[in-house]
Design a protein around this motif. Structure first.
Motif, PDB file in Angstrom:
ATOM      1  N   VAL A  19      47.733  47.833  39.118  1.00  0.00           N
ATOM      2  CA  VAL A  19      48.285  46.712  38.360  1.00  0.00           C
ATOM      3  C   VAL A  19      47.341  45.525  38.482  1.00  0.00           C
ATOM      4  O   VAL A  19      47.060  45.056  39.591  1.00  0.00           O
ATOM      5  N   VAL A  20      46.865  45.055  37.341  1.00  0.00           N
ATOM      6  CA  VAL A  20      46.003  43.866  37.287  1.00  0.00           C
ATOM      7  C   VAL A  20      46.739  42.811  36.467  1.00  0.00           C
ATOM      8  O   VAL A  20      47.107  43.061  35.315  1.00  0.00           O
ATOM      9  N   GLY A  21      46.978  41.655  37.060  1.00  0.00           N
ATOM     10  CA  GLY A  21      47.725  40.603  36.380  1.00  0.00           C
ATOM     11  C   GLY A  21      46.949  39.308  36.264  1.00  0.00           C
ATOM     12  O   GLY A  21      45.870  39.155  36.827  1.00  0.00           O
ATOM     13  N   PHE A  22      47.523  38.373  35.500  1.00  0.00           N
ATOM     14  CA  PHE A  22      46.940  37.045  35.283  1.00  0.00           C
ATOM     15  C   PHE A  22      45.492  37.127  34.811  1.00  0.00           C
ATOM     16  O   PHE A  22      44.608  36.425  35.328  1.00  0.00           O
ATOM     17  N   ILE A  23      45.226  38.000  33.842  1.00  0.00           N
ATOM     18  CA  ILE A  23      43.862  38.123  33.303  1.00  0.00           C
ATOM     19  C   ILE A  23      43.647  36.963  32.333  1.00  0.00           C
ATOM     20  O   ILE A  23      44.000  37.019  31.151  1.00  0.00           O
ATOM     21  N   ARG A  24      43.079  35.898  32.859  1.00  0.00           N
ATOM     22  CA  ARG A  24      42.885  34.668  32.087  1.00  0.00           C
ATOM     23  C   ARG A  24      41.668  33.919  32.627  1.00  0.00           C
ATOM     24  O   ARG A  24      41.404  33.934  33.832  1.00  0.00           O
ATOM     25  N   ASN A  25      40.970  33.242  31.723  1.00  0.00           N
ATOM     26  CA  ASN A  25      39.910  32.311  32.126  1.00  0.00           C
ATOM     27  C   ASN A  25      38.930  32.934  33.113  1.00  0.00           C
ATOM     28  O   ASN A  25      38.543  32.324  34.105  1.00  0.00           O
ATOM     29  N   HIS A  26      38.527  34.186  32.829  1.00  0.00           N
ATOM     30  CA  HIS A  26      37.534  34.897  33.641  1.00  0.00           C
ATOM     31  C   HIS A  26      38.001  35.123  35.080  1.00  0.00           C
ATOM     32  O   HIS A  26      37.192  35.193  36.007  1.00  0.00           O
ATOM     33  N   GLN A  27      39.321  35.233  35.271  1.00  0.00           N
ATOM     34  CA  GLN A  27      39.878  35.549  36.579  1.00  0.00           C
ATOM     35  C   GLN A  27      40.993  36.574  36.417  1.00  0.00           C
ATOM     36  O   GLN A  27      41.563  36.713  35.336  1.00  0.00           O
ATOM     37  N   PHE A  28      41.298  37.305  37.486  1.00  0.00           N
ATOM     38  CA  PHE A  28      42.479  38.163  37.501  1.00  0.00           C
ATOM     39  C   PHE A  28      42.849  38.494  38.932  1.00  0.00           C
ATOM     40  O   PHE A  28      42.073  38.269  39.872  1.00  0.00           O
ATOM     41  N   ASN A  29      44.049  39.027  39.113  1.00  0.00           N
ATOM     42  CA  ASN A  29      44.548  39.461  40.418  1.00  0.00           C
ATOM     43  C   ASN A  29      44.819  40.958  40.382  1.00  0.00           C
ATOM     44  O   ASN A  29      45.458  41.451  39.448  1.00  0.00           O
ATOM     45  N   ILE A  30      44.359  41.694  41.401  1.00  0.00           N
ATOM     46  CA  ILE A  30      44.653  43.119  41.528  1.00  0.00           C
ATOM     47  C   ILE A  30      45.744  43.267  42.583  1.00  0.00           C
ATOM     48  O   ILE A  30      45.577  42.851  43.722  1.00  0.00           O
ATOM     49  N   TYR A  31      46.857  43.892  42.203  1.00  0.00           N
ATOM     50  CA  TYR A  31      48.018  43.967  43.087  1.00  0.00           C
ATOM     51  C   TYR A  31      48.200  45.333  43.742  1.00  0.00           C
ATOM     52  O   TYR A  31      48.952  45.447  44.717  1.00  0.00           O
ATOM     53  N   SER A  32      47.545  46.360  43.225  1.00  0.00           N
ATOM     54  CA  SER A  32      47.727  47.700  43.783  1.00  0.00           C
ATOM     55  C   SER A  32      46.551  48.586  43.381  1.00  0.00           C
ATOM     56  O   SER A  32      45.953  48.398  42.333  1.00  0.00           O
ATOM     57  N   HIS A  33      46.213  49.523  44.234  1.00  0.00           N
ATOM     58  CA  HIS A  33      45.171  50.534  43.971  1.00  0.00           C
ATOM     59  C   HIS A  33      43.913  49.920  43.348  1.00  0.00           C
ATOM     60  O   HIS A  33      43.489  50.277  42.245  1.00  0.00           O
ATOM     61  N   SER A  34      43.305  49.034  44.111  1.00  0.00           N
ATOM     62  CA  SER A  34      42.133  48.295  43.633  1.00  0.00           C
ATOM     63  C   SER A  34      40.896  49.167  43.448  1.00  0.00           C
ATOM     64  O   SER A  34      39.923  48.730  42.833  1.00  0.00           O
ATOM     65  N   GLU A  35      40.934  50.411  43.948  1.00  0.00           N
ATOM     66  CA  GLU A  35      39.758  51.273  43.855  1.00  0.00           C
ATOM     67  C   GLU A  35      39.367  51.604  42.416  1.00  0.00           C
ATOM     68  O   GLU A  35      38.248  52.031  42.149  1.00  0.00           O
ATOM     69  N   ARG A  36      40.291  51.388  41.477  1.00  0.00           N
ATOM     70  CA  ARG A  36      39.973  51.706  40.081  1.00  0.00           C
ATOM     71  C   ARG A  36      39.231  50.575  39.364  1.00  0.00           C
ATOM     72  O   ARG A  36      38.748  50.758  38.245  1.00  0.00           O
ATOM     73  N   ILE A  37      39.161  49.401  39.978  1.00  0.00           N
ATOM     74  CA  ILE A  37      38.451  48.270  39.372  1.00  0.00           C
ATOM     75  C   ILE A  37      37.142  48.067  40.128  1.00  0.00           C
ATOM     76  O   ILE A  37      37.153  47.775  41.333  1.00  0.00           O
ATOM     77  N   ILE A  38      36.023  48.226  39.423  1.00  0.00           N
ATOM     78  CA  ILE A  38      34.715  48.205  40.089  1.00  0.00           C
ATOM     79  C   ILE A  38      33.816  47.148  39.470  1.00  0.00           C
ATOM     80  O   ILE A  38      34.057  46.677  38.343  1.00  0.00           O
ATOM     81  N   GLU A  39      32.775  46.773  40.204  1.00  0.00           N
ATOM     82  CA  GLU A  39      31.794  45.815  39.698  1.00  0.00           C
ATOM     83  C   GLU A  39      30.697  46.568  38.961  1.00  0.00           C
ATOM     84  O   GLU A  39      30.395  47.711  39.252  1.00  0.00           O
ATOM     85  N   GLY A  40      30.057  45.869  38.031  1.00  0.00           N
ATOM     86  CA  GLY A  40      28.886  46.427  37.362  1.00  0.00           C
ATOM     87  C   GLY A  40      29.206  47.601  36.466  1.00  0.00           C
ATOM     88  O   GLY A  40      30.347  47.815  36.062  1.00  0.00           O
ATOM     89  N   LYS A  41      28.202  48.391  36.153  1.00  0.00           N
ATOM     90  CA  LYS A  41      28.348  49.507  35.246  1.00  0.00           C
ATOM     91  C   LYS A  41      28.907  50.701  35.979  1.00  0.00           C
ATOM     92  O   LYS A  41      28.618  50.939  37.150  1.00  0.00           O
ATOM     93  N   LYS A  42      29.724  51.482  35.264  1.00  0.00           N
ATOM     94  CA  LYS A  42      30.268  52.702  35.864  1.00  0.00           C
ATOM     95  C   LYS A  42      29.121  53.647  36.225  1.00  0.00           C
ATOM     96  O   LYS A  42      28.176  53.824  35.466  1.00  0.00           O
TER      97      LYS A  42
END
Length: 267
Positions: A242-265
């Motif tokens: 669950v990713v919430g508050f996706i606004r103004n180049h920010q967001f919060n990850i609330y669960s299972h953060s392993e699916r959100i990664i930096e850079g290119k896959k």
């Protein structure tokens, strides 16, 4: 009935100086009652679009069908707001089962299901999909750009079925759960795989929304709004990011953060 989610309605606007007669675009609220094999099953309030997909997704979410082929026939009387569904395999409808509170446990930890039917139909999501930070922002931006009815009325929710790179389908409804059921119906009718898909969502991620996503088998839900505590507990339990508050180049990850990664896959 025309296939719209809004109508022009007269109203009086106070503009800071005077009262002015005007018209406003207002979201349509439409009651729809579903009969299964001539027995009344449920009434929902929805937007009058994609009604067939809505009913298919709702029945799948409620555990009445598993595939589109489980439905023998469907007749929609749009003028009266009635849907008559015939199933290939007849089922007895226990309405108490679909509304009775359930409290159970799993490995000593209580799962916070409200209803027996949710405990029966919600499954742990095993999707391995990952998306980048930039893809989170891009998918939310694409959904918002296509949310014309929300821009006109402010009274509807939008849900989009996405891949990591593009928006595939967007659905609009006055009920956020209805928008998800419409997407579920599209997936079932088109036999679309769902373990590699993402939901981009306009509203609050409640427990009801989270359970709809789990029943669809989708591993990531993106929202511009907030989750609830129960939704986060269920997301942790059911393997959903669950990713919430996706606004103004920010967001919060609330669960299972392993699916959100930096850079290119793949880097």
């Amino acid at each position: 009935m025309d296939n719209r989610v809004r109508n022009s309605m007269p109203m009086i606007k106070y503009d800071g100086n005077a009262f002015v007669d005007m018209e406003d675009e207002v979201a349509i609220e439409y009651p729809l009652t579903i009969f299964i094999d001539n027995e009344e099953f449920a009434t929902m309030v929805c937007s009058p679009t994609n009604l067939e997909e809505l009913v298919i997704g709702f029945l799948a979410s409620e555990g009445m069908v598993r595939t589109f082929e489980d439905i023998e026939s469907m007749v929609i009387d749009e003028g009266k707001g009635l849907v008559y569904v015939s199933l290939k395999v007849k089922q007895s409808i226990n309405k108490e089962f679909y509304s009775k509170r359930f409290i159970g446990s799993c490995c000593g930890k209580s799962r916070q299901f409200y209803f027996h039917n949710d405990a029966r139909t919600a499954r742990t999501v095993l999707s391995k999909i990952q998306i980048t930070i930039e893809q989170c922002f891009r998918l939310m931006k694409l959904m918002q750009e296509q949310s014309v009815d929300f821009q006109q009325t402010g009274g509807v929710h939008n849900a989009a079925l996405c891949t990591a790179d593009q928006l595939l389908y967007i659905q609009t409804d006055i009920g956020r759960h209805n928008a998800l059921d419409k997407l579920y119906g599209i997936c079932l009718k088109g036999k679309l795989p769902r373990n590699d898909k993402i939901i981009s969502f306009s509203g609050r991620v409640s427990s009801e929304v989270l359970l709809k996503v789990a029943k669809m088998g989708i591993g990531i839900v993106l929202s511009k709004s907030a989750p609830t505590t129960l939704a986060i507990e269920l997301a942790n339990d059911l393997g959903i990011t669950v990713v919430g508050f996706i606004r103004n180049h920010q967001f919060n990850i609330y669960s299972h953060s392993e699916r959100i990664i930096e850079g290119k896959k793949g880097e």
